[in-house]
Design a protein around this motif. Sequence first.
Motif: not given
Lengths: 125, 210
Positions: B190-194, A24-27, B85-87, A73-74
Amino acid sequence: MEEQDAAPQGRAPGRHRDGSRSVKTYLIGLGLAAILTLASFWAAQSGLVYGPAVPILLAALAVGQMGVHLVFFLHISSGPEDTNNILALAFGVFVVGLVVFGSMLIMANLNANMMPTPASMQMQP
Amino acid sequence: MIAAVASGTPGEEDAGDIPLSQRGPASTEIVARFGFWLFLLSDIVIFAALFAAYAVLAKETAGGPSGAQLFDRTYTLIETACLLASSFTCGMMSLAVERRQGLAIYLWAGITFALGLAFVLMEFFEFLGMVAQGAGPTHSAFLSAFFTLVGTHGLHVTVGLCWLAVMAAQVATLGLRPMVMRRLLCFGLFWHALDIVWIGVFTIVYLGAG
């Protein structure tokens, strides 16, 4: 138990506590990021926004979206277990600000001072 | 769980009764991920230098084409959508790693790889088109700064794709041992930071050019 473990250990960046909540967080993050991205492109394109305000609006939207990526995300939070990550992030933001705004300020100042004035034009042979 | 209480993280209420000097070292997971977080921040400082160069040189077109003449915003929007989307799919992959679902890891890693590859290819063809128009990096200071900034980001994404391919091979050969899981989760960071850097790129370079 979960909480007792998580807090004193500190939390690694990107780590989430609860698996079921994370999808859910990512969505939510994806939705917010998509809205902010579309808003940025719309603001730059549409001409409905007052011209001189567009760069400021774009900057605000970009900073907002970076915040969304950091939080959703992070998984950087303001909780006590994230102190180290936040401190490192704050230092990074500080250095980035120094480099970017410092360079722009110095170069703009140099440009302004290098502009030939009528007096300096006459001094040239 | 006293034995697991660890690290020099200050400000924890629960650990207050154990002096800092008597807590053990932090777990490898926390040390490795925190170290990688520091690396990412220093990488972002590199990008800050390139952003500063671009911001200073953006108007120096030397009589050549300016950003507003070169950039196609619809194209950039599609690139941005691919990377965002890839993130997201990369986040799904991290979840699958934490739940140790092998098949889901391959699935999400595959989608992430495909979207990342689409992004890199779109950027590559954009560069090719610009060079074909005579707007290569040697033409003006603006274009040098542009190719350096956007090219460095593209290079990072390319390295990330190689990393992802290697990780898929490691999951296949080594299995989901702690070391492999740690590397997979670091790849996610790494991917999220990019993607965060790309927000700066499309805002300042592509939208700021109008």
